[in-house]
Write a protein that holds these residues in place. Structure first.
Motif, PDB file in Angstrom:
ATOM      1  N   LEU A  77       1.255   4.046  -2.880  1.00  0.00           N
ATOM      2  CA  LEU A  77       1.005   5.479  -2.621  1.00  0.00           C
ATOM      3  C   LEU A  77       2.162   6.336  -3.127  1.00  0.00           C
ATOM      4  O   LEU A  77       1.945   7.413  -3.681  1.00  0.00           O
ATOM      5  N   CYS A 117      -7.997   5.814  -3.677  1.00  0.00           N
ATOM      6  CA  CYS A 117      -8.472   4.457  -3.377  1.00  0.00           C
ATOM      7  C   CYS A 117      -8.363   4.145  -1.886  1.00  0.00           C
ATOM      8  O   CYS A 117      -9.259   3.511  -1.316  1.00  0.00           O
ATOM      9  N   VAL A 118      -7.298   4.596  -1.232  1.00  0.00           N
ATOM     10  CA  VAL A 118      -7.157   4.388   0.210  1.00  0.00           C
ATOM     11  C   VAL A 118      -8.263   5.129   0.951  1.00  0.00           C
ATOM     12  O   VAL A 118      -8.890   4.585   1.877  1.00  0.00           O
ATOM     13  N   LEU A 141      -8.803  -1.081  -3.229  1.00  0.00           N
ATOM     14  CA  LEU A 141      -7.348  -0.974  -3.090  1.00  0.00           C
ATOM     15  C   LEU A 141      -6.618  -1.566  -4.291  1.00  0.00           C
ATOM     16  O   LEU A 141      -5.617  -1.009  -4.750  1.00  0.00           O
ATOM     17  N   VAL A 198       0.841  -1.201   0.000  1.00  0.00           N
ATOM     18  CA  VAL A 198       0.000   0.000   0.000  1.00  0.00           C
ATOM     19  C   VAL A 198       0.877   1.253   0.000  1.00  0.00           C
ATOM     20  O   VAL A 198       0.666   2.182  -0.793  1.00  0.00           O
TER      21      VAL A 198
END
Length: 148
Positions: free
Chosen positions: A45, A55-56, A86, A41
């Motif tokens: 980012l 999306c987060v 995600l 993740v």
């Protein structure tokens, strides 16, 4: 708790969750898997801040809005929606999810010899894993003893 009866809140679920993760090896496997997921993740980012950031935020909104659903029914669709949002942000997150669940399920089936809580409480199980691993990152919960 009788068959078919559901826990009323995440606060009620948390001690149950800890009870399913008594052995240090199981917690270590969760730590590795969830850390890999978190790394995918974060890397996503960094690589795509706008798309992955959106999306987060979308996944966090779904999680926030769905947080009480588990008290009434299994929140399978909601948990899958979080994962899908995600993965839309970055396909690498899908690999992170696979590693996280793979490690966790090895911990349950081979180490704890129990059924993962995600089969009954998919969303709260996700929240519990993030909470447990966060506490491990902060230096707590390494002994295998349930937290007081």
């Amino acid at each position: 708790m009788s068959e078919g009866q559901r826990l009323a809140s995440f606060s009620d679920f948390w001690p149950h969750y800890l009870g399913e993760h008594r052995r240090p090896a199981s917690r270590h496997l969760h730590f590795v898997g969830t850390t890999v997921f978190g790394g995918t993740v974060v890397a996503s980012l960094v690589a795509h801040p706008v798309r992955m950031g959106a999306c987060v935020i979308g996944a966090a909104v779904v999680a926030f809005l769905a947080r009480s659903i588990e008290a009434r029914r299994r929140a399978v669709g909601e948990a899958l929606a979080i994962a899908a949002v995600l993965v839309i942000g970055s396909p690498w997150v899908g690999a992170g999810i696979a590693v996280a669940y793979g490690c966790a399920w090895v911990g349950h089936f081979a180490v704890e010899r129990n059924r993962p809580a995600t089969f009954t409480y998919p969303l709260w199980s996700l929240f519990g894993d993030v909470r447990m691993v966060g506490r491990m990152w902060s230096g707590r919960m390494w002994s295998g003893e349930p937290e007081p």
